[in-house]
Write an enzyme that holds these catalytic residues in place. Sequence first.
Site, PDB file in Angstrom:
ATOM      1  N   ASN A   1       6.197   4.546   6.571  1.00  0.00           N
ATOM      2  CA  ASN A   1       5.293   4.217   5.475  1.00  0.00           C
ATOM      3  C   ASN A   1       5.127   5.443   4.601  1.00  0.00           C
ATOM      4  O   ASN A   1       5.378   6.574   5.015  1.00  0.00           O
ATOM      5  CB  ASN A   1       3.926   3.787   6.018  1.00  0.00           C
ATOM      6  CG  ASN A   1       4.002   2.532   6.861  1.00  0.00           C
ATOM      7  OD1 ASN A   1       4.588   1.538   6.453  1.00  0.00           O
ATOM      8  ND2 ASN A   1       3.432   2.579   8.055  1.00  0.00           N
ATOM      9  N   LYS A   2       4.664   5.225   3.374  1.00  0.00           N
ATOM     10  CA  LYS A   2       4.478   6.337   2.454  1.00  0.00           C
ATOM     11  C   LYS A   2       3.447   7.318   2.967  1.00  0.00           C
ATOM     12  O   LYS A   2       3.633   8.525   2.910  1.00  0.00           O
ATOM     13  CB  LYS A   2       4.057   5.815   1.067  1.00  0.00           C
ATOM     14  CG  LYS A   2       3.909   6.919   0.022  1.00  0.00           C
ATOM     15  CD  LYS A   2       5.213   7.693  -0.150  1.00  0.00           C
ATOM     16  CE  LYS A   2       5.076   8.848  -1.114  1.00  0.00           C
ATOM     17  NZ  LYS A   2       6.290   9.685  -1.156  1.00  0.00           N
ATOM     18  N   VAL A   3       2.329   6.805   3.449  1.00  0.00           N
ATOM     19  CA  VAL A   3       1.276   7.660   3.974  1.00  0.00           C
ATOM     20  C   VAL A   3       1.213   7.513   5.494  1.00  0.00           C
ATOM     21  O   VAL A   3       1.061   6.403   6.003  1.00  0.00           O
ATOM     22  CB  VAL A   3      -0.108   7.311   3.379  1.00  0.00           C
ATOM     23  CG1 VAL A   3      -1.183   8.179   3.980  1.00  0.00           C
ATOM     24  CG2 VAL A   3      -0.076   7.474   1.858  1.00  0.00           C
TER      25      VAL A   3
ATOM     26  N   SER B   1       8.477   6.031  -3.799  1.00  0.00           N
ATOM     27  CA  SER B   1       9.521   6.101  -2.782  1.00  0.00           C
ATOM     28  C   SER B   1       8.924   6.721  -1.523  1.00  0.00           C
ATOM     29  O   SER B   1       8.158   7.691  -1.598  1.00  0.00           O
ATOM     30  CB  SER B   1      10.688   6.951  -3.270  1.00  0.00           C
ATOM     31  OG  SER B   1      11.668   7.092  -2.259  1.00  0.00           O
TER      32      SER B   1
END
Length: 342
Positions: free
Chosen positions: A336-338, A151
């Site tokens: 975005n996740k990262v 997530s």
Amino acid sequence: MALPSETQTLMFNEAAQSASVIAAQFARNREVVQALANDLRQNPPPFVVTCARGSSDHAATYGKYLFETQLGLVTASASPSVGSVYEAPLQVRGALYIVISQSGKSPDLLRNTEAAKAGGARVVALVNVEDSPLAQLADTVIPLGAGAERSVAATKSYLASLAAILQLGAYWKNDPALIASLDALPAAMSQAWECDWTALTDGLVDAHNLFVLGRGPGLAAAQEAALKFKETCGLHAEGYSSAEVKHGPMALVGRDFPVLAFAQPDETGSGTRAVAEEFAARGAQVWLAGEGGSLPTVVAPHPLCAPLLTIQSFYRAINALALRRGHNPDLPPHLNKVTETV
């Protein structure tokens, strides 16, 4: 695209793992944390510096209050751009430099870690990806052990960051009560996940703005909650100290203005409750988590455990609220996740 049910989201299922993640983390990291703590007692740093962004920086806020209240060590938050953009040398000889990151590969954090080492600091990395570039730079690595988190909204990795700071602080201070609370925390986390915050979810379905208040270690929870409102629900929220909110922002609080307050079970709790009562008297829509509040909470094994328990209950509520507002909490727009910043 159809939205998942409340229990089908990645956010729900990852946040639900937090108690087991923290129990495993404490057991796995005990020896390395004890060794680090013993050395820090024998060779105390003159001050502590934290470096992080996003949810990890909220964890750093928790660290500031823990290290300053329990150890008396001034703890400052580094501005990543000082090292990565301005390329200024850091005068941090002998300091403990704590870098907190899930991915361990954001360029600005890496550049600042390099600058801290060049300036003579001792670098400790709290990182989820153990073979990351950040882990390779650090003098000591404390793995978060959160496992894969898909997530976009961080949950278990944030709580694992708080837990790592708590474990380090407990052994560094060598406080029996604080060390004992580590064993009790995972069970309390499981109880916190079952707390019913439906009243908060129901009350914020149509909201547009929100204040989240906390103080002391609880400020870290308020900051994290405010971020989650924005990224998962499209709801503008600002996190404030329950003292700082009185220096200007409170002018916005009037009839029906939503306020979520976290009363920390320590010397700051009465002040937070007083502010919540003042806002409620103005007609604001107030939810209070803590002693005497409308939102149920779990009794913390130690006051420093309370922010973890509060946020664990909050994560379940915010997941439900996002869906009620038509948002998928796993896929916030434009994120975005990262996030790799320079």
